[in-house]
Every structure is written in structure tokens, then in C-alpha cells.
Scaffold this active site. Structure first.
Site, short mmCIF file in Angstrom:
data_model
loop_
_atom_site.label_atom_id
_atom_site.label_comp_id
_atom_site.label_asym_id
_atom_site.label_seq_id
_atom_site.Cartn_x
_atom_site.Cartn_y
_atom_site.Cartn_z
N LYS A 11 42.17 21.02 44.28
CA LYS A 11 42.50 22.28 43.61
C LYS A 11 43.65 22.09 42.60
CE LYS A 11 40.89 25.20 47.41
NZ LYS A 11 41.17 26.40 48.23
N TYR A 51 32.88 31.38 44.69
CA TYR A 51 33.51 32.08 45.82
C TYR A 51 32.88 33.45 46.08
CZ TYR A 51 37.26 28.63 46.40
OH TYR A 51 37.98 27.49 46.68
N PHE A 59 41.92 38.94 48.83
CA PHE A 59 42.52 37.84 48.07
C PHE A 59 41.61 37.30 46.96
CE2 PHE A 59 40.62 35.99 51.96
CZ PHE A 59 39.73 35.06 51.41
N ASN A 114 46.15 25.46 48.61
CA ASN A 114 46.02 24.59 49.79
C ASN A 114 45.35 23.25 49.47
OD1 ASN A 114 43.45 25.58 49.50
ND2 ASN A 114 43.18 26.23 51.61
N HIS A 117 39.44 22.02 48.80
CA HIS A 117 38.35 22.82 49.38
C HIS A 117 37.35 21.84 49.98
CE1 HIS A 117 34.94 25.54 49.83
NE2 HIS A 117 34.21 24.54 49.32
N GLU A 128 26.73 24.30 47.46
CA GLU A 128 27.92 24.05 46.62
C GLU A 128 27.72 22.84 45.71
OE1 GLU A 128 31.19 23.93 49.42
OE2 GLU A 128 31.12 26.09 49.73
P1 CMP Z 1 38.75 27.52 50.50
O1 CMP Z 1 38.33 26.56 51.57
O2 CMP Z 1 38.66 27.01 49.10
O3 CMP Z 1 37.87 28.88 50.63
C1 CMP Z 1 38.37 30.14 50.23
C2 CMP Z 1 39.81 30.10 49.83
O4 CMP Z 1 40.47 31.33 49.76
C3 CMP Z 1 40.57 29.32 50.88
O5 CMP Z 1 40.25 27.95 50.79
C4 CMP Z 1 42.01 29.69 50.54
O6 CMP Z 1 42.61 28.79 49.65
C5 CMP Z 1 41.86 31.04 49.81
N1 CMP Z 1 42.61 32.09 50.47
C6 CMP Z 1 43.60 32.79 49.92
N2 CMP Z 1 44.08 33.69 50.77
C7 CMP Z 1 43.38 33.58 51.91
C8 CMP Z 1 43.41 34.24 53.17
N3 CMP Z 1 44.28 35.23 53.42
N4 CMP Z 1 42.53 33.85 54.11
C9 CMP Z 1 41.64 32.86 53.87
N5 CMP Z 1 41.56 32.19 52.67
C10 CMP Z 1 42.44 32.55 51.72
#
Ligand code: CMP
Length: 142
Positions: A11, A51, A59, A114, A117, A128
Site C-alpha cells: 500500500k 473495495y 471507512f 497497514n 493487502h 482480485e
Molecule cells: P484490507 O485488507 O486492504 O481490506 C480493507 C481495508 O480497509 C483494510 O485492509 C484496512 O486497511 C481498511 N480499514 C480502514 N479502517 C478499517 C476498519 N475500521 N476496519 C477494517 N478495515 C479498515
């Protein structure tokens, strides 16, 4: 054990902090092989489509804004139990809850930034991968 493929993204926070190599090193050390890789800056439409399952979550707009804020590295990984293995190496979505030694515990900045992914199932991995890679852009290595 099953030979699987999974989909991974480094990311914007990972790219910005020069962690592409560190992420790939950890994935490769776990036995995963990179069989597709390209760097892009996602468009708003691409991020929204990717997404789409989170469209109703509070979010969602921030997530799309964040994922389009800078370049990302899209990767197809192959290996035995690749989906579970990748998730193990990544750690939990929230870095505060991720196990010690995982990418997110060690490197992630927040639940949004984070660092990586990874697909959550073989079925979603197929969806995906197909979303971002054409057949000729993936190179199985056997
Ligand atoms: P990812 O695995 O890319 O899938 C969805 C993303 O939403 C997740 O990682 C997080 O980075 C992002 N995200 C942001 N806020 C939240 C939240 N409160 N709960 C879960 N995912 C979140």
C-alpha cells in the site's frame, strides 16, 4: 497441501517508506513466489471497484482516498497454501492486534495505513487477480 495463488498489494505507506523490498523479502522467505508484479497509482474508480464489498462501511471513502494517495505495488503470489501463508505473514488488519513478527505488527502505521493487502480466500484471490492482471501478465514459475 494445495498450490494456490493469492493477491497482494504493498500500500502507499509501504511504498512511501521504501518498504517494498522488506515486504517482498518476508513473503519470499515464507516460500511464496512472486509471479506477477506491477506498480501503479490506482484511480478512484479502480480503488472503489476493488473495495466494492466495503462500500457501505463508514471507512470506505477514507480507504479509497488513502489507496489513491500514492503508488502501490500489485502482486500475484504463488505457493503451497498461499492464501493462508500470506495472511500469516501479514498479521491481523489492525496492527495493534497483529501478532509480533508479522508485517503489520512490525511495519504498519494504522488500521488504514497497514502496509499490505492480501486476499482472504482462494475465491476472492481469483477475483482480485483478475481485476488487475491479464493472463499474459502472470508468469508461473513451477
Ligand atoms: P484490507 O485488507 O486492504 O481490506 C480493507 C481495508 O480497509 C483494510 O485492509 C484496512 O486497511 C481498511 N480499514 C480502514 N479502517 C478499517 C476498519 N475500521 N476496519 C477494517 N478495515 C479498515
Amino acid at each position: 497441501m494445495a498450490l494456490e495463488r493469492t493477491f497482494s498489494i504493498v500500500k502507499p505507506d509501504g511504498v512511501t517508506r521504501n518498504l517494498i523490498g522488506e515486504v517482498v523479502r518476508r513473503l519470499e522467505s515464507a516460500g511464496l513466489k512472486v509471479i506477477g508484479s506491477r506498480m501503479v497509482r490506482l484511480t478512484k474508480a479502480e480503488a472503489e471497484g476493488f473495495y466494492a464489498v466495503h462500500r457501505e462501511r463508514p471507512f470506505f471513502n477514507d480507504l479509497v482516498r488513502y489507496m489513491t494517495s500514492g503508488p502501490v505495488v500489485l502482486q500475484v503470489l504463488e505457493g503451497e497454501n498461499a492464501v493462508a501463508k500470506n495472511r500469516e505473514v501479514m498479521g491481523a488488519t489492525d496492527p495493534k492486534k497483529a501478532a509480533a513478527g508479522t508485517i503489520r505488527a512490525d511495519l504498519a502505521e494504522s488500521i488504514e495505513a497497514n502496509t499490505v493487502h492480501g486476499s482472504d480466500s482462494v475465491e476472492n484471490a481469483k477475483i482480485e487477480i483478475a481485476y488487475f492482471f491479464k493472463d499474459g501478465q502472470v508468469c508461473p514459475r513451477g
